[in-house]
Design an enzyme around this catalytic site. Structure first.
Site, PDB file in Angstrom:
ATOM      1  N   ASP A  85       0.842  -1.193   0.000  1.00 45.18           N
ATOM      2  CA  ASP A  85       0.000   0.000   0.000  1.00 45.18           C
ATOM      3  C   ASP A  85       0.881   1.249   0.000  1.00 45.18           C
ATOM      4  O   ASP A  85       1.933   1.270   0.636  1.00 45.18           O
ATOM      5  CB  ASP A  85      -0.872  -0.020   1.269  1.00 45.18           C
ATOM      6  CG  ASP A  85      -2.046   0.897   1.105  1.00 45.18           C
ATOM      7  OD1 ASP A  85      -3.162   0.373   0.910  1.00 45.18           O
ATOM      8  OD2 ASP A  85      -1.854   2.137   1.142  1.00 45.18           O
ATOM      9  N   LYS A 140      -1.537  12.031 -18.437  1.00 42.49           N
ATOM     10  CA  LYS A 140      -2.596  13.018 -18.574  1.00 42.49           C
ATOM     11  C   LYS A 140      -3.875  12.488 -17.925  1.00 42.49           C
ATOM     12  O   LYS A 140      -3.979  11.270 -17.784  1.00 42.49           O
ATOM     13  CB  LYS A 140      -2.827  13.366 -20.042  1.00 42.49           C
ATOM     14  CG  LYS A 140      -3.383  12.189 -20.859  1.00 42.49           C
ATOM     15  CD  LYS A 140      -3.933  12.619 -22.166  1.00 42.49           C
ATOM     16  CE  LYS A 140      -5.358  13.066 -22.066  1.00 42.49           C
ATOM     17  NZ  LYS A 140      -6.348  11.978 -22.295  1.00 42.49           N
ATOM     18  N   HIS A 170       0.469  11.847 -25.290  1.00 42.17           N
ATOM     19  CA  HIS A 170       1.013  10.855 -26.231  1.00 42.17           C
ATOM     20  C   HIS A 170       0.950  11.330 -27.680  1.00 42.17           C
ATOM     21  O   HIS A 170       1.659  10.804 -28.531  1.00 42.17           O
ATOM     22  CB  HIS A 170       0.381   9.474 -26.033  1.00 42.17           C
ATOM     23  CG  HIS A 170      -0.968   9.290 -26.649  1.00 42.17           C
ATOM     24  ND1 HIS A 170      -2.125   9.676 -26.040  1.00 42.17           N
ATOM     25  CD2 HIS A 170      -1.349   8.748 -27.831  1.00 42.17           C
ATOM     26  CE1 HIS A 170      -3.159   9.388 -26.814  1.00 42.17           C
ATOM     27  NE2 HIS A 170      -2.714   8.819 -27.914  1.00 42.17           N
ATOM     28  N   LYS A 174       3.688  10.920 -31.343  1.00 37.16           N
ATOM     29  CA  LYS A 174       3.309  10.341 -32.644  1.00 37.16           C
ATOM     30  C   LYS A 174       4.204  10.919 -33.737  1.00 37.16           C
ATOM     31  O   LYS A 174       4.348  12.143 -33.840  1.00 37.16           O
ATOM     32  CB  LYS A 174       1.847  10.683 -32.967  1.00 37.16           C
ATOM     33  CG  LYS A 174       0.837   9.902 -32.143  1.00 37.16           C
ATOM     34  CD  LYS A 174      -0.577  10.309 -32.553  1.00 37.16           C
ATOM     35  CE  LYS A 174      -1.595   9.672 -31.651  1.00 37.16           C
ATOM     36  NZ  LYS A 174      -2.325   8.574 -32.246  1.00 37.16           N
ATOM     37  N   GLU A 208     -13.513   9.742 -33.526  1.00 35.07           N
ATOM     38  CA  GLU A 208     -13.370   8.348 -33.083  1.00 35.07           C
ATOM     39  C   GLU A 208     -14.706   7.649 -33.304  1.00 35.07           C
ATOM     40  O   GLU A 208     -15.754   8.171 -32.908  1.00 35.07           O
ATOM     41  CB  GLU A 208     -12.978   8.289 -31.614  1.00 35.07           C
ATOM     42  CG  GLU A 208     -11.589   8.852 -31.353  1.00 35.07           C
ATOM     43  CD  GLU A 208     -11.207   8.720 -29.892  1.00 35.07           C
ATOM     44  OE1 GLU A 208     -10.491   7.767 -29.554  1.00 35.07           O
ATOM     45  OE2 GLU A 208     -11.639   9.559 -29.089  1.00 35.07           O
ATOM     46  N   ASP A 227     -10.530  15.760 -22.004  1.00 32.01           N
ATOM     47  CA  ASP A 227      -9.884  14.519 -22.427  1.00 32.01           C
ATOM     48  C   ASP A 227      -8.933  14.750 -23.602  1.00 32.01           C
ATOM     49  O   ASP A 227      -7.821  14.216 -23.615  1.00 32.01           O
ATOM     50  CB  ASP A 227     -10.954  13.480 -22.809  1.00 32.01           C
ATOM     51  CG  ASP A 227     -10.373  12.087 -23.027  1.00 32.01           C
ATOM     52  OD1 ASP A 227      -9.424  11.716 -22.306  1.00 32.01           O
ATOM     53  OD2 ASP A 227     -10.869  11.366 -23.919  1.00 32.01           O
ATOM     54  N   HIS A 232      -4.224  17.084 -26.416  1.00 32.70           N
ATOM     55  CA  HIS A 232      -3.794  16.626 -27.747  1.00 32.70           C
ATOM     56  C   HIS A 232      -4.040  17.681 -28.837  1.00 32.70           C
ATOM     57  O   HIS A 232      -3.156  17.987 -29.638  1.00 32.70           O
ATOM     58  CB  HIS A 232      -4.550  15.361 -28.157  1.00 32.70           C
ATOM     59  CG  HIS A 232      -4.456  14.218 -27.180  1.00 32.70           C
ATOM     60  ND1 HIS A 232      -3.360  14.006 -26.381  1.00 32.70           N
ATOM     61  CD2 HIS A 232      -5.323  13.212 -26.899  1.00 32.70           C
ATOM     62  CE1 HIS A 232      -3.571  12.918 -25.650  1.00 32.70           C
ATOM     63  NE2 HIS A 232      -4.746  12.430 -25.940  1.00 32.70           N
ATOM     64  N   LYS A 318     -16.611  11.204 -29.999  1.00 35.21           N
ATOM     65  CA  LYS A 318     -16.654   9.739 -29.944  1.00 35.21           C
ATOM     66  C   LYS A 318     -17.964   9.265 -30.552  1.00 35.21           C
ATOM     67  O   LYS A 318     -18.953   9.993 -30.567  1.00 35.21           O
ATOM     68  CB  LYS A 318     -16.537   9.273 -28.503  1.00 35.21           C
ATOM     69  CG  LYS A 318     -15.150   9.573 -27.900  1.00 35.21           C
ATOM     70  CD  LYS A 318     -14.858   8.704 -26.719  1.00 35.21           C
ATOM     71  CE  LYS A 318     -13.511   9.034 -26.084  1.00 35.21           C
ATOM     72  NZ  LYS A 318     -12.413   8.221 -26.628  1.00 35.21           N
TER      73      LYS A 318
END
Ligand code: NDP
Ligand code: BG6
Length: 471
Positions: A85, A140, A170, A174, A208, A227, A232, A318
């Protein structure tokens, strides 16, 4: 550059990100002979070393079904597990002993854990005297808004200096996103026209087709603005719009990104449309009356000599028709003279499309003469798929883990940039306004056209088609 690391400590080794991205990335690094350090997982889950290795093995096989057994074996041989823990001092002592066993002096502490735990782990590392012998990688999202990002940063800075805090986005790992920088500044035909004198608009779409994939509780606490838009997509806007860096160092690149983001106006909520796909409220982990957006479209404005007056339209969603991440730079119309005389239509505007997701590459949509008597023109695409032209490239997480181990911060988010991006989206968080429903499999709510001043969203272009002579 900082000293190379001699160990990787992975907090959250039992989690979703580790399973989907980190173990497959470590496998690929191992396969190419680029991973040379022990990997020490830390988990509160009651797992044995064998459980941990089996989990890593299964994660790799799921992501890379034809993975080479020898590379998996050598990766598994690097794994150690510290189980305990975080509130228990013994856990930190065991971690220290394990690092000592490996004679580690400089390690990377990768926090693949819920963001609420970043301060706990960072301060516990300091409590155990482990902060002086490494750098941290934080996942993130970095904060929930400007104030919480600043507060998180203050906590992290109390135990790690800025140069030893690597904030992951991320998209920065790329190849296709980094190519924006290279494509813009290594093709001198582009730079003279890359400004308000020639560019009519810039559109960026992150579509997406997938929904929230079992991450309902997480997603419902963030939504599309937190998000992907704040991180991004604003990073991509910065790469599309920034001035050329004055040198090759990480600092030069980050300085230019910070400058263009500081010239970007805070969002005007009249130029924002939020949407939510029908069925989202039935997803496990989502509040039954949630107004969290699964789609957002905005207009950004950049007050700079290069870009004043050029709208940057950005949308992300999405459950859309198809998956694609694409930036489209639209140039002004040519004058009509030649086509007036021949009675033909004004040629369509030139476009440069950057495909940033799968099938990454670039397409120039140009005009060429339609065969026949008249001086008419039609669209022709000059297009390249980077994988076909340049060969396969590494996944973002492979590159970022490698960078963190090497001590290279270039592809990580510096704090002033993170704070600028929160400043830009803050009005949308304070004043989100209505959320419009849309059906899955569409391009989002029809209301999103309203922000375009009479124009339309460009549909993503799909992979490059081989150029063939028409019959
Ligand atoms: P998970 O919810 O799967 O949690 C990761 C691990 O953290 C768990 O396995 C658990 O390990 C530990 N953990 C969970 N809750 C707590 C808690 N309250 N206290 C201490 N430890 C806890 O998260 P993800 O793997 O999905 O995400 C990890 C990070 O990566 C987050 O910051 C997320 O935003 C980011 N991220 C995730 C993506 C994804 O696709 N999953 C994509 C992009 C970023 P144990 O209990 O065994 O210690
Ligand atoms: C993550 C988001 O950061 O990026 C996800 O949390 C999103 O919601 C993902 O699906 C998209 O990444 P990529 O690389 O598939 O475009």
């Amino acid at each position: 550059m900082q000293p190379g690391a001699d160990a990787l400590v992975l907090f959250g080794a039992t989690g979703d990100l580790a399973k989907k991205k980190i173990f497959p990335a470590l496998y690929n690094l191992e396969r190419r002979g680029e991973l040379t350090v022990p990997v020490i997982g830390v988990a509160r889950s009651d797992w044995s070393d064998d459980d941990f290795r089996q989990h890593a093995h299964d994660s790799i096989i799921t992501a890379v079904p034809n993975a080479a057994a020898s590379a998996i074996e050598s990766l598994l041989a690097r794994l150690d597990l510290v189980q305990g823990d975080y509130a228990d001092g013994a856990t930190w002592q065991t971690l220290k002993d394990t690092l000592d066993k490996h004679n580690s002096e400089t390690c990377v502490y990768y926090m693949a854990i819920p963001p609420s735990m970043f301060p706990t782990v960072a301060t516990a590392l300091a409590g155990a005297g482990l902060n002086d012998r490494g750098r941290i990688v934080v996942e993130k999202p970095f904060g929930r808004d400007l104030a919480s990002a600043e507060a998180l940063n203050d906590t992290l800075h109390s135990v790690f200096p800025e140069e030893r805090i690597f904030r992951i986005d991320h998209y920065l790992g790329k190849e296709s996103v980094e190519d924006l920088l290279v494509f813009r500044f290594s093709n001198s035909l582009l730079e003279p026209v890359w400004n308000r004198n020639y560019v009519r608009s810039v559109q960026l779409t992150m579509a997406e087709s997938i929904g929230i994939e079992g991450r309902g509780a997480f997603y419902d606490s963030v939504g599309a603005i937190r998000d992907v838009l704040q991180n991004h997509l604003l990073q991509v806007v910065a790469l599309l719009a920034m001035e050329p860096p004055v040198g090759p160092d990480s600092k030069h690149l980050q300085d230019e990104k910070a400058k263009v983001l500081s010239a970007t106006r805070a969002l005007d909520c009249d130029h924002m449309v939020r949407g939510q796909f029908t069925g989202y409220l039935d997803e496990p982990g989502v509040a039954p009356d949630s107004t969290v957006e699964t789609y957002v479209a905005v207009k950004f404005e950049i007050d700079s000599w290069r870009w004043a007056g050029v709208p940057f339209y950005v949308r992300a969603g999405k459950g859309l028709t198809s998956g694609a991440t694409e930036a489209v730079v639209e140039f002004d119309s040519p004058p009509r003279m030649l086509f007036d005389e021949s009675g033909g239509a004004t040629p369509n505007r030139n476009l440069v499309r950057f495909r940033l997701g799968s099938n990454d590459g670039v397409t120039f949509t140009l005009q060429a003469k339609t065969p026949g008597e008249d001086l008419d023109s039609e669209d022709v695409d000059v297009s390249v798929d980077f994988a076909a032209a340049l060969g396969e490239r590494q996944e973002a997480y492979e590159r970022l883990i490698n960078d963190a181990l090497d001590g290279n911060p270039r592809r990580f988010a510096r704090i002033d940039i993170v704070e600028e991006t929160w400043r830009i989206v803050q009005p949308a968080l304070d004043n989100p306004g209505p959320v419009y429903p849309y059906e899955r499999g569409t391009w989002g709510p029809a209301e999103s056209e309203q922000i375009l001043n009479g124009d339309s969203w460009f549909l993503p272009s799909g992979p490059a088609k081989p150029t063939t002579l028409q019959e």
